[in-house]
Design a protein around this motif. Structure first.
Motif, PDB file in Angstrom:
ATOM      1  N   PRO A 127       0.796  -1.225   0.000  1.00 59.45           N
ATOM      2  CA  PRO A 127       0.000   0.000   0.000  1.00 59.45           C
ATOM      3  C   PRO A 127       0.833   1.281   0.000  1.00 59.45           C
ATOM      4  CG  PRO A 127       0.187  -0.791   2.228  1.00 59.45           C
ATOM      5  CD  PRO A 127       0.925  -1.787   1.370  1.00 59.45           C
ATOM      6  N   PHE A 128       2.172   1.128   0.018  1.00 56.84           N
ATOM      7  CA  PHE A 128       3.025   2.313   0.105  1.00 56.84           C
ATOM      8  C   PHE A 128       3.006   3.129  -1.180  1.00 56.84           C
ATOM      9  CE2 PHE A 128       4.779  -0.855   3.027  1.00 56.84           C
ATOM     10  CZ  PHE A 128       4.699  -0.146   4.213  1.00 56.84           C
ATOM     11  N   GLY A 129       2.934   2.455  -2.316  1.00 56.52           N
ATOM     12  CA  GLY A 129       2.898   3.206  -3.556  1.00 56.52           C
ATOM     13  C   GLY A 129       2.604   2.337  -4.757  1.00 56.52           C
ATOM     14  N   TRP A 130       1.916   2.899  -5.718  1.00 53.38           N
ATOM     15  CA  TRP A 130       1.652   2.277  -7.006  1.00 53.38           C
ATOM     16  C   TRP A 130       1.535   3.377  -8.046  1.00 53.38           C
ATOM     17  CZ3 TRP A 130      -2.060   1.742  -3.002  1.00 53.38           C
ATOM     18  CH2 TRP A 130      -3.187   2.554  -3.127  1.00 53.38           C
ATOM     19  N   VAL A 131       1.477   3.004  -9.300  1.00 59.96           N
ATOM     20  CA  VAL A 131       1.372   3.990 -10.368  1.00 59.96           C
ATOM     21  C   VAL A 131       0.137   3.694 -11.209  1.00 59.96           C
ATOM     22  CG1 VAL A 131       2.427   4.866 -12.484  1.00 59.96           C
ATOM     23  CG2 VAL A 131       3.841   4.494 -10.464  1.00 59.96           C
ATOM     24  N   ASN A 132      -0.765   4.648 -11.272  1.00 58.76           N
ATOM     25  CA  ASN A 132      -1.955   4.538 -12.115  1.00 58.76           C
ATOM     26  C   ASN A 132      -1.608   4.909 -13.554  1.00 58.76           C
ATOM     27  OD1 ASN A 132      -3.862   3.921  -9.963  1.00 58.76           O
ATOM     28  ND2 ASN A 132      -3.608   6.044  -9.321  1.00 58.76           N
ATOM     29  N   VAL A 133      -2.218   4.210 -14.492  1.00 56.21           N
ATOM     30  CA  VAL A 133      -1.964   4.449 -15.908  1.00 56.21           C
ATOM     31  C   VAL A 133      -3.114   5.240 -16.513  1.00 56.21           C
ATOM     32  CG1 VAL A 133      -1.523   3.382 -18.146  1.00 56.21           C
ATOM     33  CG2 VAL A 133      -0.651   2.302 -16.062  1.00 56.21           C
ATOM     34  N   ILE A 134      -2.812   6.390 -17.089  1.00 57.70           N
ATOM     35  CA  ILE A 134      -3.793   7.202 -17.811  1.00 57.70           C
ATOM     36  C   ILE A 134      -3.625   6.878 -19.298  1.00 57.70           C
ATOM     37  CG2 ILE A 134      -4.699   9.505 -18.256  1.00 57.70           C
ATOM     38  CD1 ILE A 134      -4.749   8.670 -15.307  1.00 57.70           C
ATOM     39  N   PRO A 135      -4.610   6.240 -19.925  1.00 59.34           N
ATOM     40  CA  PRO A 135      -4.454   5.803 -21.317  1.00 59.34           C
ATOM     41  C   PRO A 135      -4.158   6.961 -22.274  1.00 59.34           C
ATOM     42  CG  PRO A 135      -6.405   4.817 -20.317  1.00 59.34           C
ATOM     43  CD  PRO A 135      -5.926   5.877 -19.370  1.00 59.34           C
ATOM     44  N   ALA A 136      -3.479   6.639 -23.364  1.00 61.45           N
ATOM     45  CA  ALA A 136      -3.200   7.642 -24.400  1.00 61.45           C
ATOM     46  C   ALA A 136      -4.511   8.155 -24.976  1.00 61.45           C
ATOM     47  CB  ALA A 136      -2.341   7.027 -25.500  1.00 61.45           C
ATOM     48  N   LYS A 137      -4.533   9.421 -25.305  1.00 63.59           N
ATOM     49  CA  LYS A 137      -5.734  10.039 -25.858  1.00 63.59           C
ATOM     50  C   LYS A 137      -5.322  11.029 -26.929  1.00 63.59           C
ATOM     51  CE  LYS A 137     -10.251  10.796 -25.800  1.00 63.59           C
ATOM     52  NZ  LYS A 137     -11.260   9.740 -26.038  1.00 63.59           N
ATOM     53  N   GLY A 138      -5.795  10.799 -28.145  1.00 58.90           N
ATOM     54  CA  GLY A 138      -5.452  11.701 -29.230  1.00 58.90           C
ATOM     55  C   GLY A 138      -3.954  11.709 -29.468  1.00 58.90           C
ATOM     56  N   MET A 139      -3.382  12.893 -29.492  1.00 53.13           N
ATOM     57  CA  MET A 139      -1.946  13.032 -29.719  1.00 53.13           C
ATOM     58  C   MET A 139      -1.134  12.920 -28.435  1.00 53.13           C
ATOM     59  SD  MET A 139      -1.956  16.146 -32.501  1.00 53.13           S
ATOM     60  CE  MET A 139      -2.941  17.200 -31.425  1.00 53.13           C
ATOM     61  N   ASN A 140      -1.800  12.761 -27.306  1.00 53.05           N
ATOM     62  CA  ASN A 140      -1.109  12.698 -26.028  1.00 53.05           C
ATOM     63  C   ASN A 140      -0.766  11.254 -25.668  1.00 53.05           C
ATOM     64  OD1 ASN A 140      -1.358  15.585 -24.744  1.00 53.05           O
ATOM     65  ND2 ASN A 140      -3.326  15.136 -25.714  1.00 53.05           N
ATOM     66  N   PRO A 141       0.453  11.009 -25.224  1.00 54.42           N
ATOM     67  CA  PRO A 141       0.880   9.649 -24.900  1.00 54.42           C
ATOM     68  C   PRO A 141       0.303   9.179 -23.568  1.00 54.42           C
ATOM     69  CG  PRO A 141       2.619  11.200 -24.353  1.00 54.42           C
ATOM     70  CD  PRO A 141       1.524  11.993 -25.032  1.00 54.42           C
ATOM     71  N   GLU A 142       0.497   7.905 -23.288  1.00 54.01           N
ATOM     72  CA  GLU A 142       0.109   7.321 -22.017  1.00 54.01           C
ATOM     73  C   GLU A 142       0.817   8.061 -20.882  1.00 54.01           C
ATOM     74  OE1 GLU A 142      -0.674   2.722 -21.330  1.00 54.01           O
ATOM     75  OE2 GLU A 142       1.460   3.195 -21.229  1.00 54.01           O
ATOM     76  N   GLN A 143       0.091   8.265 -19.775  1.00 55.54           N
ATOM     77  CA  GLN A 143       0.667   8.983 -18.640  1.00 55.54           C
ATOM     78  C   GLN A 143       0.661   8.100 -17.399  1.00 55.54           C
ATOM     79  OE1 GLN A 143      -0.482  13.145 -18.013  1.00 55.54           O
ATOM     80  NE2 GLN A 143      -1.672  13.047 -19.902  1.00 55.54           N
ATOM     81  N   TYR A 144       1.571   8.404 -16.488  1.00 55.23           N
ATOM     82  CA  TYR A 144       1.702   7.632 -15.258  1.00 55.23           C
ATOM     83  C   TYR A 144       1.572   8.558 -14.055  1.00 55.23           C
ATOM     84  CZ  TYR A 144       3.573   4.390 -18.662  1.00 55.23           C
ATOM     85  OH  TYR A 144       3.731   3.585 -19.767  1.00 55.23           O
ATOM     86  N   VAL A 145       0.737   8.157 -13.099  1.00 57.41           N
ATOM     87  CA  VAL A 145       0.415   9.015 -11.957  1.00 57.41           C
ATOM     88  C   VAL A 145       0.634   8.234 -10.661  1.00 57.41           C
ATOM     89  CG1 VAL A 145      -1.361  10.409 -10.841  1.00 57.41           C
ATOM     90  CG2 VAL A 145      -1.292  10.238 -13.335  1.00 57.41           C
ATOM     91  N   ASN A 146       1.425   8.802  -9.754  1.00 65.72           N
ATOM     92  CA  ASN A 146       1.668   8.155  -8.460  1.00 65.72           C
ATOM     93  C   ASN A 146       0.405   8.064  -7.626  1.00 65.72           C
ATOM     94  OD1 ASN A 146       4.676   7.902  -8.468  1.00 65.72           O
ATOM     95  ND2 ASN A 146       4.560  10.124  -8.672  1.00 65.72           N
ATOM     96  N   GLY A 147       0.260   6.949  -6.917  1.00 62.94           N
ATOM     97  CA  GLY A 147      -0.808   6.777  -5.951  1.00 62.94           C
ATOM     98  C   GLY A 147      -0.270   6.034  -4.742  1.00 62.94           C
ATOM     99  N   GLY A 148      -1.078   5.894  -3.708  1.00 66.59           N
ATOM    100  CA  GLY A 148      -0.652   5.149  -2.534  1.00 66.59           C
ATOM    101  C   GLY A 148      -0.351   6.031  -1.335  1.00 66.59           C
ATOM    102  N   PHE A 149      -0.121   5.384  -0.206  1.00 66.71           N
ATOM    103  CA  PHE A 149       0.050   6.067   1.073  1.00 66.71           C
ATOM    104  C   PHE A 149       1.216   7.058   1.063  1.00 66.71           C
ATOM    105  CE2 PHE A 149       2.242   6.148   5.194  1.00 66.71           C
ATOM    106  CZ  PHE A 149       1.243   6.634   6.017  1.00 66.71           C
ATOM    107  N   SER A 150       2.384   6.621   0.567  1.00 60.31           N
ATOM    108  CA  SER A 150       3.590   7.440   0.700  1.00 60.31           C
ATOM    109  C   SER A 150       3.482   8.754  -0.066  1.00 60.31           C
ATOM    110  CB  SER A 150       4.814   6.651   0.226  1.00 60.31           C
ATOM    111  OG  SER A 150       4.970   5.475   0.977  1.00 60.31           O
ATOM    112  N   TYR A 151       3.052   8.659  -1.334  1.00 64.10           N
ATOM    113  CA  TYR A 151       2.935   9.890  -2.121  1.00 64.10           C
ATOM    114  C   TYR A 151       1.854  10.805  -1.544  1.00 64.10           C
ATOM    115  CZ  TYR A 151       2.269  13.276  -5.782  1.00 64.10           C
ATOM    116  OH  TYR A 151       2.164  14.468  -6.443  1.00 64.10           O
ATOM    117  N   ASP A 152       0.702  10.237  -1.188  1.00 64.33           N
ATOM    118  CA  ASP A 152      -0.388  11.063  -0.674  1.00 64.33           C
ATOM    119  C   ASP A 152      -0.010  11.735   0.637  1.00 64.33           C
ATOM    120  OD1 ASP A 152      -1.813  10.269  -2.866  1.00 64.33           O
ATOM    121  OD2 ASP A 152      -3.269   9.039  -1.787  1.00 64.33           O
TER     122      ASP A 152
END
Length: 407
Positions: A77-102
């Motif tokens: 539960p300390f940390g994971w990375v959520n994936v934001i799918p590619a949309k249009g001309m924008n590439p896939e994005q990665y967003v931190n989640g979990g206890f440590s980042y929050d």
């Protein structure tokens, strides 16, 4: 023609804004609390050589420019990375989640500073960029020179104590009070937990521990008998057991072999270390309220289990995979195809897979719900009789809060 051009410009702007909003909305919700989501997550760490982050001014950290923060990639539960799918001309994005980042985000916000979420697909790459000054903070690291290297410094105090324990299959558990008790057994440890280099010098020479990537790989090896135990964080183990619906199958050793501290790690290549004097008092104050701090942390364990509540359990997945392999050569009516764990096989999920999966989901969603161990599991335990009643009481399946109190 002019209207058409205006329309096309409008569409392009919308496409550019959407992924950024999606990433931003992924972090919304109550601060420092779990936010259940069905977003895809990074399952195994992978290098991402195309990630380009340029250095910014070394002055004005958190004020003139936001603090660029990375974290754990696959270490719930300390940390994971959520994936934001590619949309249009924008590439896939990665967003931190979990206890440590929050937690770090809350501290920074309470200090009146700005923060930027920089998601990676590899913790090692995040640490490399931290040492080069391309990011400012990694929200989670041990006091381990082999992992940290030079060019970084820690923020004190630590934000969490993380007990490391072995997990066994029920019926194959062993009393473990020191590293010597693991001699003669095959163990696995997940690379993404970053604990192997911490314990390497403490291990007797004849202890066999293999590093693997991904929690699914580790638990599959345990279920198939390729490993006798998983060496893991108590809390990471709890999270993954809930995810894979193995609550009644896994024995949690009641004694920690080592309990390292987790810290926020700062780069030395900017003026960001100077803001630690603003952040440290806020962290200390949060930790003073132990009950609220623990409750907030446990919510992340619950979240990790809940986000996979509609997924198949790992035993069911392995059983179905085996059925596909054996189907051409074995009778369809054969009922005893199972996943081998040792001389006695793990029970097949075939006869009750639908009812059991619903039951398992309900177990995951309730922190305080307790299930009963089967009699044959108790009969097969290798724990000494003098400790049997104590171990049974300490380990059958407990909530995260109960496990924390017991340690």
């Amino acid at each position: 023609m002019r209207r058409l051009l205006i329309f096309l410009v409008f569409v392009c702007v919308c496409l550019a804004i959407y992924p950024a909003d999606a990433a931003k909305n992924a972090q919304k919700g109550k601060r420092f609390q779990a936010n259940t989501t069905q977003q895809e997550v990074v399952e195994e760490e992978k290098t991402n050589s195309h990630k380009k982050i340029s250095k910014k001014s070394i002055f004005g950290c958190g004020e003139d420019h936001p603090i660029r923060v990375a974290g754990f990639v696959t270490n719930a539960p300390f940390g994971w990375v959520n994936v934001i799918p590619a949309k249009g001309m924008n590439p896939e994005q990665y967003v931190n989640g979990g206890f440590s980042y929050d937690l770090f985000e809350q501290i920074v916000t309470d200090a009146g500073l700005k923060i930027q979420n920089v998601g990676y697909t590899s913790y090692q790459e995040a640490m490399r960029d931290l040492r080069r000054g391309k990011i400012d903070v990694v929200a989670g690291g041990y006091f381990d020179y082999h992992m940290l290297g030079s060019g970084v410094n820690l923020m004190f105090p630590s934000y969490f104590t993380n007990p490391i324990i072995p997990l066994f299959l029920k019926g194959k558990e062993k009393e473990v009070r020191s590293w010597d008790d693991l001699k003669g057994l095959k163990g696995v440890v997940r690379q993404e937990e970053n604990i192997y280099s911490l314990i390497f010098n403490q291990l007797p020479k004849d202890i066999e521990i293999k590093q693997v990537s991904g929690s699914k790989k580790a638990f599959t090896m345990l279920l198939k008998g390729e490993a006798d135990y998983i060496l893991t964080s108590l809390y990471a183990g709890e999270s993954e057991v809930r995810r894979y619906k193995l609550i009644s199958d896994i024995y949690f050793s009641p004694q920690a072999l080592v309990s390292p501290e987790l810290f926020f790690v700062f780069s030395s290549h900017s003026d960001c270390p100077r803001i630690k004097k603003k952040l440290e008092p806020i962290l200390r104050k949060l930790k003073e309220n132990k009950d609220a701090y623990q409750k907030a942390f446990i919510e992340y364990i619950d979240e990790w289990g809940l986000r996979f509540q509609n997924s198949k359990g790992l035993k069911q997945e392995l059983y179905e995979e085996e059925q596909k392999i054996t189907a051409p050569v074995e009778s369809v009516d054969q009922e005893d195809n199972t996943i081998a764990s040792d001389s006695s096989d793990i029970e097949s999920d075939q006869s009750d897979k639908s009812d059991q999966s619903h039951t398992a989901d309900k177990k995951v969603s309730s922190e305080n719900e307790v299930t009963k161990p089967s009699s044959n599991q108790n009969a097969k335990t290798n724990v000494k009789k003098t400790n049997e009643s104590k171990e049974e009481k300490s380990n059958h399946p407990l909530t995260p809060a109960e496990r924390i109190r017991n340690l």
